[in-house]
Design an enzyme around this catalytic site. Structure first.
Site, PDB file in Angstrom:
ATOM      1  N   SER A  55       0.865  -1.178   0.000  1.00  0.00           N
ATOM      2  CA  SER A  55       0.000   0.000   0.000  1.00  0.00           C
ATOM      3  C   SER A  55       0.899   1.224   0.000  1.00  0.00           C
ATOM      4  O   SER A  55       1.972   1.195   0.591  1.00  0.00           O
ATOM      5  CB  SER A  55      -0.845   0.005   1.283  1.00  0.00           C
ATOM      6  OG  SER A  55      -2.142   0.417   0.993  1.00  0.00           O
ATOM      7  N   SER A  63      -1.677  17.126  -5.815  1.00  0.00           N
ATOM      8  CA  SER A  63      -2.499  16.203  -5.044  1.00  0.00           C
ATOM      9  C   SER A  63      -1.832  14.852  -4.784  1.00  0.00           C
ATOM     10  O   SER A  63      -0.809  14.821  -4.114  1.00  0.00           O
ATOM     11  CB  SER A  63      -3.868  16.022  -5.670  1.00  0.00           C
ATOM     12  OG  SER A  63      -4.634  15.287  -4.745  1.00  0.00           O
ATOM     13  N   HIS A  68      -3.062   0.180  -3.833  1.00  0.00           N
ATOM     14  CA  HIS A  68      -3.067  -0.998  -2.954  1.00  0.00           C
ATOM     15  C   HIS A  68      -3.059  -2.211  -3.871  1.00  0.00           C
ATOM     16  O   HIS A  68      -3.771  -2.238  -4.874  1.00  0.00           O
ATOM     17  CB  HIS A  68      -4.278  -1.048  -2.020  1.00  0.00           C
ATOM     18  CG  HIS A  68      -4.083  -2.102  -0.967  1.00  0.00           C
ATOM     19  ND1 HIS A  68      -3.365  -1.878   0.187  1.00  0.00           N
ATOM     20  CD2 HIS A  68      -4.436  -3.402  -0.930  1.00  0.00           C
ATOM     21  CE1 HIS A  68      -3.304  -2.997   0.898  1.00  0.00           C
ATOM     22  NE2 HIS A  68      -3.951  -3.939   0.240  1.00  0.00           N
ATOM     23  N   CYS A  83      -4.895  18.025  -9.439  1.00  0.00           N
ATOM     24  CA  CYS A  83      -5.704  19.247  -9.543  1.00  0.00           C
ATOM     25  C   CYS A  83      -4.950  20.235 -10.432  1.00  0.00           C
ATOM     26  O   CYS A  83      -3.730  20.116 -10.610  1.00  0.00           O
ATOM     27  CB  CYS A  83      -5.990  19.832  -8.168  1.00  0.00           C
ATOM     28  SG  CYS A  83      -4.509  20.068  -7.193  1.00  0.00           S
TER      29      CYS A  83
END
Ligand code: SAM
Length: 427
Positions: A55, A63, A68, A83
């Site tokens: 993970s 951002s 995972h 963004c």
């Protein structure tokens, strides 16, 4: 820009299971995928779970990217969130599809923060800007937190590391070495911590010096397992020992430790050491009666190649191969971490050596699950663990500059807390 951000939910299928479990490859790919798309990476945090799965998050100026993995399905769930217009997340998508050798992927893009659905408040940037800005002492590209985690269903131990130094699959297990930040180089087998440079001495001093100083006249010792070398290193501190035989099933463990845990592997070329790479279960079956004064079973957990080292059949062979006043010492798991296995194996020892001939002692090992680990001391003859010469033990500890073992801890280790006495039906 009709939305603040673009969020692509990605499903990658039929990826290589090995790659899906390779934390170093996944972190590198995720960081490069961000940079290739034009993002500025600020931080990355990745966890390698045992027995498998990774993970992680890469925090970017624009951002984040997150992942995972399920190696057992060859599947990765990835989030690409950017963004502004400077970064094209689809570039990262393409990059990762290749990096993970996915046969195909599916994705869904959502526009996050639809401008039409929000109203900007008259936000006074200064009020926010007044927060004390922590200054980096030096311009780092980005900080990296890569964690190795050993966990079972309800306990986990995580160690931050700076990368993997060794990784090979042997016919028996996955052999890995990580450069941890707090505990030096760490050997793991199938994702389980075996020893670290920083605390290996606890285990190796206690599994050797307690029986050696209790027996007092050990000439021939056998170690089954112990491929990291720490147990034979400690045994060979005892000058009266004439021969030590080490029987380790996996040559890669020895190789990994010679390369990356040299202090632990320091005695592999000792003239009194006979190093055999073979199965200890086969070796003990073919071994002569009354051959050894001390037999140490320095095995990993009762899984994989080591499972057979936790059986009555094996212990009966050990008993046969001990001299009349011989001692068997084993690592006997943790009364906290796996209480049922712990209690069972002591019943097994007692069945073979006799109830009053089996003793348990404890040691604090920080990188083992729960930190509380145990050793068993079983006498074929009359050797008693608490009958030893304190002055000799003190002198031995001082002369060898030992870091854990001394004449007091020798005795204290056998003082068991009530919950352990209950597990061992001593109370
Ligand atoms: N201190 C560690 C612990 O408590 O988990 C154990 C260390 S040592 C590295 C364990 C060794 O036992 C491993 O190198 C493993 O390959 C070896 N081993 C496992 N099964 C074995 C077998 N049947 N015969 C000989 N060695 C074996």
């Amino acid at each position: 820009m009709e939305a603040l951000g673009r969020h692509i939910l990605v499903e990658f299928y039929n990826c290589s299971p090995e790659l899906m479990n390779d934390v170093v490859h996944i972190e590198k790919s995720m960081v490069e995928a961000a940079e290739t798309a034009g993002a500025t990476v600020i931080n990355s945090t990745f966890h390698h779970f045992s027995p498998y799965g990774v993970s992680g998050v890469v925090v970017i100026q624009e951002s984040h990217l997150a992942i995972h993995t399920w190696p057992e399905y060859g599947y990765a769930a990835v989030d690409l969130f950017t963004c502004g217009d400077s970064v094209n997340p689809w570039v990262s998508y393409k990059y990762l599809e290749e990096a993970f050798k996915a046969s195909h992927g599916s994705s869904m893009e959502c526009r996050r923060g639809q401008m039409g659905l929000m109203q900007r408040s008259d936000f006074n940037i200064e009020t926010v800007r007044n927060v004390e800005q922590k200054s980096f002492d030096h311009p780092v590209k980005f900080t990296r937190d890569v964690w190795f985690t050993e966990r079972d269903e309800n306990i986990a131990l995580s160690l931050k590391h700076d990368g993997q130094l060794y990784k090979k699959e042997s016919p028996y297990q996955k052999v890995e070495v990580f450069a941890t930040q707090a505990y030096g180089n760490m050997l793991t087998l199938d994702g389980m911590v075996m020893c670290t440079q920083k605390d290996e001495y606890v285990y190796h001093e206690m599994i050797t010096h307690v029986p050696m100083l209790s027996h007092g006249r050990v000439k021939r010792a056998l170690v089954i397992g112990g491929g990291d070398g720490g147990t034979v290193r400690e045994l060979l501190r005892h000058p009266d020992l004439e021969e030590v035989v080490l029987v380790e099933i996996d040559a890669l463990v020895i190789e990994a430790c010679k390369l990356h845990l040299p202090e632990t592997a320091a005695a592999f070329d000792h003239p009194k050491l006979k190093l055999l790479v073979e199965d200890g279960i086969k070796y003990i079956k073919e071994c002569a009666d009354n051959a050894f004064d001390l037999i140490i079973v320095d095995s990993a957990d009762p899984v994989g190649p080591g499972e057979g080292l936790f059986t009555a059949e094996f212990y009966k062979e050990v008993y046969r191969c001990l001299t009349e006043d011989g001692i068997m010492v084993t690592q006997s798991e943790s009364p906290r971490f796996n209480a049922s296995v712990f209690a069972e194996i002591y019943d097994c020892y007692r069945g073979i050596f006799g109830a009053d001939k089996v003793h348990c002692y404890l040691a604090a090992i920080p990188t083992y699950p729960t930190g509380t680990w145990s050793f068993s001391f079983s006498s074929k003859g009359n050797a008693q663990p608490l009958v030893y010469d304190r002055a000799t033990a003190a002198e031995f500890s001082r002369k060898n500059d030992l870091k854990y073992y001394n004449e007091d801890i020798h005795a204290a280790a056998f003082a068991l807390p009530n919950f352990v006495k209950q597990l061992l039906k001593l109370k």
